[in-house]
Write a protein that holds these residues in place. Structure first.
Motif, PDB file in Angstrom:
ATOM      1  N   ILE A 132       0.839  -1.204   0.000  1.00 19.14           N
ATOM      2  CA  ILE A 132       0.000   0.000   0.000  1.00 19.14           C
ATOM      3  C   ILE A 132       0.872   1.250   0.000  1.00 19.14           C
ATOM      4  O   ILE A 132       0.609   2.219  -0.728  1.00 19.14           O
ATOM      5  CB  ILE A 132      -0.935  -0.005   1.228  1.00 19.14           C
ATOM      6  CG1 ILE A 132      -1.962  -1.133   1.111  1.00 19.14           C
ATOM      7  CG2 ILE A 132      -1.636   1.339   1.364  1.00 19.14           C
ATOM      8  CD1 ILE A 132      -2.892  -1.010  -0.067  1.00 19.14           C
ATOM      9  N   VAL A 133       1.925   1.248   0.825  1.00 16.29           N
ATOM     10  CA  VAL A 133       2.842   2.390   0.871  1.00 16.29           C
ATOM     11  C   VAL A 133       3.480   2.616  -0.498  1.00 16.29           C
ATOM     12  O   VAL A 133       3.554   3.752  -0.994  1.00 16.29           O
ATOM     13  CB  VAL A 133       3.922   2.165   1.951  1.00 16.29           C
ATOM     14  CG1 VAL A 133       5.032   3.207   1.820  1.00 16.29           C
ATOM     15  CG2 VAL A 133       3.310   2.221   3.334  1.00 16.29           C
ATOM     16  N   MET A 134       3.945   1.547  -1.121  1.00 12.65           N
ATOM     17  CA  MET A 134       4.591   1.671  -2.435  1.00 12.65           C
ATOM     18  C   MET A 134       3.618   2.194  -3.484  1.00 12.65           C
ATOM     19  O   MET A 134       3.968   3.072  -4.295  1.00 12.65           O
ATOM     20  CB  MET A 134       5.150   0.317  -2.873  1.00 12.65           C
ATOM     21  CG  MET A 134       6.322  -0.181  -2.064  1.00 12.65           C
ATOM     22  SD  MET A 134       6.907  -1.780  -2.688  1.00 12.65           S
ATOM     23  CE  MET A 134       8.226  -2.129  -1.521  1.00 12.65           C
ATOM     24  N   LEU A 167       3.055   5.890  -3.063  1.00 11.15           N
ATOM     25  CA  LEU A 167       4.204   6.675  -3.528  1.00 11.15           C
ATOM     26  C   LEU A 167       4.273   6.703  -5.045  1.00 11.15           C
ATOM     27  O   LEU A 167       4.613   7.738  -5.636  1.00 11.15           O
ATOM     28  CB  LEU A 167       5.493   6.092  -2.948  1.00 11.15           C
ATOM     29  CG  LEU A 167       5.659   6.266  -1.432  1.00 11.15           C
ATOM     30  CD1 LEU A 167       6.857   5.478  -0.932  1.00 11.15           C
ATOM     31  CD2 LEU A 167       5.799   7.731  -1.063  1.00 11.15           C
ATOM     32  N   ILE A 168       3.944   5.588  -5.689  1.00  4.12           N
ATOM     33  CA  ILE A 168       3.953   5.555  -7.158  1.00  4.12           C
ATOM     34  C   ILE A 168       2.875   6.485  -7.715  1.00  4.12           C
ATOM     35  O   ILE A 168       3.111   7.247  -8.663  1.00  4.12           O
ATOM     36  CB  ILE A 168       3.737   4.110  -7.658  1.00  4.12           C
ATOM     37  CG1 ILE A 168       4.969   3.258  -7.335  1.00  4.12           C
ATOM     38  CG2 ILE A 168       3.477   4.092  -9.160  1.00  4.12           C
ATOM     39  CD1 ILE A 168       4.772   1.778  -7.570  1.00  4.12           C
ATOM     40  N   ILE A 169       1.676   6.434  -7.109  1.00  2.00           N
ATOM     41  CA  ILE A 169       0.591   7.326  -7.553  1.00  2.00           C
ATOM     42  C   ILE A 169       0.976   8.781  -7.340  1.00  2.00           C
ATOM     43  O   ILE A 169       0.748   9.634  -8.208  1.00  2.00           O
ATOM     44  CB  ILE A 169      -0.713   6.980  -6.792  1.00  2.00           C
ATOM     45  CG1 ILE A 169      -1.221   5.611  -7.212  1.00  2.00           C
ATOM     46  CG2 ILE A 169      -1.777   8.047  -7.052  1.00  2.00           C
ATOM     47  CD1 ILE A 169      -2.364   5.094  -6.366  1.00  2.00           C
ATOM     48  N   LEU A 175      11.406   4.525  -3.406  1.00  2.00           N
ATOM     49  CA  LEU A 175      10.232   5.107  -4.062  1.00  2.00           C
ATOM     50  C   LEU A 175       9.859   6.447  -3.439  1.00  2.00           C
ATOM     51  O   LEU A 175       9.411   7.365  -4.140  1.00  2.00           O
ATOM     52  CB  LEU A 175       9.049   4.132  -3.974  1.00  2.00           C
ATOM     53  CG  LEU A 175       9.167   2.867  -4.821  1.00  2.00           C
ATOM     54  CD1 LEU A 175       8.014   1.924  -4.537  1.00  2.00           C
ATOM     55  CD2 LEU A 175       9.219   3.201  -6.307  1.00  2.00           C
ATOM     56  N   GLY A 176      10.037   6.551  -2.111  1.00  2.00           N
ATOM     57  CA  GLY A 176       9.762   7.827  -1.453  1.00  2.00           C
ATOM     58  C   GLY A 176      10.661   8.935  -1.964  1.00  2.00           C
ATOM     59  O   GLY A 176      10.215  10.052  -2.231  1.00  2.00           O
ATOM     60  N   LEU A 177      11.948   8.617  -2.104  1.00  2.00           N
ATOM     61  CA  LEU A 177      12.887   9.615  -2.624  1.00  2.00           C
ATOM     62  C   LEU A 177      12.608   9.900  -4.097  1.00  2.00           C
ATOM     63  O   LEU A 177      12.741  11.045  -4.548  1.00  2.00           O
ATOM     64  CB  LEU A 177      14.323   9.112  -2.447  1.00  2.00           C
ATOM     65  CG  LEU A 177      14.789   8.967  -0.997  1.00  2.00           C
ATOM     66  CD1 LEU A 177      16.181   8.341  -0.956  1.00  2.00           C
ATOM     67  CD2 LEU A 177      14.798  10.310  -0.288  1.00  2.00           C
ATOM     68  N   GLY A 232       7.890   6.726   2.706  1.00  2.00           N
ATOM     69  CA  GLY A 232       8.793   5.650   2.297  1.00  2.00           C
ATOM     70  C   GLY A 232       9.539   5.056   3.478  1.00  2.00           C
ATOM     71  O   GLY A 232       9.738   3.839   3.562  1.00  2.00           O
ATOM     72  N   LEU A 233       9.950   5.923   4.407  1.00  2.00           N
ATOM     73  CA  LEU A 233      10.653   5.429   5.605  1.00  2.00           C
ATOM     74  C   LEU A 233       9.738   4.558   6.449  1.00  2.00           C
ATOM     75  O   LEU A 233      10.183   3.549   7.016  1.00  2.00           O
ATOM     76  CB  LEU A 233      11.159   6.615   6.420  1.00  2.00           C
ATOM     77  CG  LEU A 233      11.973   6.282   7.675  1.00  2.00           C
ATOM     78  CD1 LEU A 233      13.223   5.502   7.293  1.00  2.00           C
ATOM     79  CD2 LEU A 233      12.344   7.560   8.425  1.00  2.00           C
TER      80      LEU A 233
END
Length: 234
Positions: free
Chosen positions: A28-30, A33-35, A187-189, A148-149
């Motif tokens: 879900i986090v990934m 971040l992609i969206i 992905l966050g960065l 991301g963290l």
């Protein structure tokens, strides 16, 4: 040792495989971040196009404005609601100028202040339109690394739980979980860095365009002020 390395080499460390092996929470986090990254890029591209069009329209209108053509003629040609932003600032001032004339040809008191206020309102609308979406870029730039963290911390927690369940710390057990966890930070960065860079760049360019509108409004106000003084003196 050789058996451990051989087992590690057989593991698929591609990005897609790391995503599929991640836990539901990390997935879900990934996905968020992609969206956010795709949405940021859509805003960036749109803002670049909007600013390029705004600069071109402003330059074209200023050429028309300073061509020596009577202002009433320019206003009649572009109308009260022209498509160009700079022209809308001019139209707002001219509309108020025409409304301030009495039937006998005189001017209602306070005309100068009302014209300036009308143009400032128009500039405020254009600033709001040009700045739309920049807050989202600022939010992504500041929040995405922490999201991301969070995914990384959660993924590492799951990796340690897997180590405890299997009671093994060999590379084949540790490496996949750590790799999946670090992918969330990456992905966050990936979402945050372009958002921060283009937020600063687009904010500066937006301020420059709005500054050009304000400069034009000041020059236009001075022209009208001279006409007002001439009419008062006459």
């Amino acid at each position: 040792m050789e058996d451990t390395l051989a087992a590690a080499q057989q593991i698929d460390f591609s990005l897609w495989a790391l995503f599929l092996r991640a836990t539901f929470s990390v997935k879900i986090v990934m996905l968020l971040l992609i969206i956010a990254s795709f949405w940021s890029w859509s805003i960036i591209i749109q803002k670049i196009l909007d600013l390029r069009r705004a600069r071109a329209d402003a330059e074209a209108f200023e050429e028309t404005f300073w061509s020596g053509e009577p202002l009433d003629t320019v206003y009649e040609r572009i109308g009260p609601e022209p498509p160009e932003a700079a022209a809308r600032v001019f139209a707002a001032g001219m509309t108020e100028w025409q409304r301030s004339h009495r039937k006998d040809g005189g001017l209602i008191a306070g005309t100068q202040a009302r014209i300036e206020r009308a143009m400032n309102v128009a500039i405020g609308r254009e600033a709001s339109a040009l700045g739309r979406g920049l807050n989202f870029l600022a939010t992504v730039g500041s929040v995405a690394p922490f999201v991301g963290l969070f995914g990384t911390v959660w993924g590492i927690k799951n990796a340690f739980e897997e180590i405890a369940l299997q009671q093994s710390t060999n590379l084949a057990v540790v490496a996949p979980g750590i790799a999946e966890a670090l992918l969330a930070t990456g992905l966050g960065l990936l979402a945050a860095i372009p958002a921060v860079i283009f937020y600063n760049k687009l904010s500066q360019e937006t301020d420059a365009v709005i500054g050009s509108y304000e400069g034009f409004a000041d020059e236009f106000a001075m022209i009208l002020s001279r006409q007002l003084d001439q009419q008062a003196g006459g």
